[in-house]
Design a protein around this motif. Structure first.
Motif, PDB file in Angstrom:
ATOM      1  N   ARG A 142      38.546  53.971  54.200  1.00  0.00           N
ATOM      2  CA  ARG A 142      37.231  54.576  54.545  1.00  0.00           C
ATOM      3  C   ARG A 142      36.807  55.585  53.397  1.00  0.00           C
ATOM      4  N   VAL A 143      35.654  55.242  52.931  1.00  0.00           N
ATOM      5  CA  VAL A 143      34.914  55.635  51.729  1.00  0.00           C
ATOM      6  C   VAL A 143      33.632  56.613  52.167  1.00  0.00           C
ATOM      7  N   ALA A 144      33.763  57.826  51.805  1.00  0.00           N
ATOM      8  CA  ALA A 144      32.809  58.924  52.187  1.00  0.00           C
ATOM      9  C   ALA A 144      31.444  58.705  51.427  1.00  0.00           C
ATOM     10  N   PRO A 145      30.512  59.175  52.030  1.00  0.00           N
ATOM     11  CA  PRO A 145      29.044  59.375  51.222  1.00  0.00           C
ATOM     12  C   PRO A 145      29.486  59.689  49.770  1.00  0.00           C
TER      13      PRO A 145
ATOM     14  N   ALA B 237      26.987  55.295  38.087  1.00  0.00           N
ATOM     15  CA  ALA B 237      26.760  54.437  39.440  1.00  0.00           C
ATOM     16  C   ALA B 237      27.232  53.141  39.084  1.00  0.00           C
ATOM     17  N   ARG B 238      27.421  52.448  37.928  1.00  0.00           N
ATOM     18  CA  ARG B 238      27.823  51.124  38.046  1.00  0.00           C
ATOM     19  C   ARG B 238      29.482  51.394  37.934  1.00  0.00           C
ATOM     20  N   VAL B 239      29.900  52.413  37.457  1.00  0.00           N
ATOM     21  CA  VAL B 239      31.331  52.571  37.908  1.00  0.00           C
ATOM     22  C   VAL B 239      31.908  52.705  39.281  1.00  0.00           C
TER      23      VAL B 239
ATOM     24  N   GLY C  43      21.182  52.052  47.589  1.00  0.00           N
ATOM     25  CA  GLY C  43      21.125  51.917  48.979  1.00  0.00           C
ATOM     26  C   GLY C  43      22.519  52.692  49.746  1.00  0.00           C
ATOM     27  N   GLU C  44      23.554  53.020  48.807  1.00  0.00           N
ATOM     28  CA  GLU C  44      24.636  53.568  49.222  1.00  0.00           C
ATOM     29  C   GLU C  44      24.221  55.055  49.821  1.00  0.00           C
TER      30      GLU C  44
ATOM     31  N   GLU D 298      18.457  61.611  41.599  1.00  0.00           N
ATOM     32  CA  GLU D 298      17.737  60.546  41.864  1.00  0.00           C
ATOM     33  C   GLU D 298      17.915  59.409  40.819  1.00  0.00           C
ATOM     34  N   THR D 299      18.168  59.563  39.836  1.00  0.00           N
ATOM     35  CA  THR D 299      18.438  58.295  38.793  1.00  0.00           C
ATOM     36  C   THR D 299      19.687  57.567  39.291  1.00  0.00           C
ATOM     37  N   VAL D 300      20.876  58.596  39.574  1.00  0.00           N
ATOM     38  CA  VAL D 300      22.182  57.992  40.034  1.00  0.00           C
ATOM     39  C   VAL D 300      21.958  57.467  41.432  1.00  0.00           C
ATOM     40  N   ALA D 301      21.235  58.032  42.312  1.00  0.00           N
ATOM     41  CA  ALA D 301      21.121  57.382  43.736  1.00  0.00           C
ATOM     42  C   ALA D 301      20.355  55.965  43.831  1.00  0.00           C
TER      43      ALA D 301
END
Length: 266
Positions: free
Chosen positions: A147-150, A132-134, A73-74, A65-68
């Motif tokens: 086309r980038v996946a989730p 997340a920042r990277v 919102g991605e 959850e910290t990364v999400a």
């Protein structure tokens, strides 16, 4: 007790000044001196604190959850490896390279060009602070048509888990952002591994490109890591490969132009 003269003390003072100056440019433990046959107390305590930080980094739980939250919102998908707990993960590296069967079945398939896998690895702290920042910095530099996946958030994961993820999702390339093995000078280092056409069980480390020590301000900055990753991704698509056949030439100085005297004349 023998007393040192001023002429004998001068080289010692110069030595301490030299080591003090050198330590400003590295995290390596150099020129620490000694107290009898041991390290000075201050440096010994610093060493023990660094060892404790490294152990904490390995055993601290991963919080997807910290990364999400940092991905603003991605879309993300949580998965686990076949290692059911931390002890098993540490004792059985092979299980950390394979997806949990149930999680594999629930991965979204598609015609993806690229998937990011954020994996806890051996330092969840590194992942929480930097991953997340990277991802955000890198995606901002990619070809808009890519086309980038989730983003996949993987628990108890090794680098090769990305092969399993990409293969299951039908992604052409995978970038695994993973917490690197903590050392005595860094417990928060993030690594990035890019693999083209990964295949579980057959892709090797020689087939990957790695960026290591992403951890500003003492390591690679997010901007530098993202620029290198985006460039490598672009070249990987052109060449159809990664690994030893794909070089990061971003830091190689341009070769000076050589005047063609035969054509230009005397």
């Amino acid at each position: 007790m023998t007393k040192l003269t001023n002429s004998q003390l001068a080289p010692i003072s110069d030595d301490l000044t030299m080591w003090s100056a050198l330590r400003q440019h590295t995290q390596a433990r150099i020129g620490l001196g000694r107290a009898g046959s041991a390290l000075p107390t201050r440096h010994r305590l610093e060493l023990q604190a660094a060892h404790a930080a490294a152990r904490d980094a390995v055993h601290s739980p991963f919080d997807p959850e910290t990364v999400a939250a940092g991905l603003a919102g991605e879309p993300t998908v949580r998965v686990r490896s076949a290692a059911g707990d931390r002890l098993t993960y540490l004792q059985r590296p092979d299980l950390g390279r394979r997806l949990d069967d149930i999680d594999r079945a629930h991965l979204p398939g598609g015609d993806w060009d690229l998937v990011f896998v954020v994996a806890d690895g051996l330092s969840s702290r590194a992942v929480h602070e930097h991953a997340a920042r990277v991802v955000r910095a890198t995606t901002a530099l990619l070809d808009p048509g890519l086309r980038v996946a989730p983003v996949i958030l993987a628990e108890q994961a090794r680098v090769a888990l990305g092969d399993d993820v990409a293969h299951a999702m039908g992604a052409e390339m995978v970038v695994v952002l993973i917490g690197e093995r903590p050392g005595m000078s860094a417990a928060d280092s993030l690594g990035a591994y890019l693999t083209y056409a990964p295949r579980p069980g057959t892709t090797t480390d020689a087939d990957r490109n790695c960026l290591s020590n992403i951890r500003p301000p003492l390591g690679l900055t997010y901007e530098t890591a993202a620029a290198k990753l985006a460039a490598l991704i672009g070249r990987a698509r052109e060449l159809g490969l990664t690994g030893v056949g794909l070089k990061d030439e971003a830091d190689i100085p341009a070769r000076p132009a050589v005047e063609d005297k035969a054509r230009s004349g005397p």
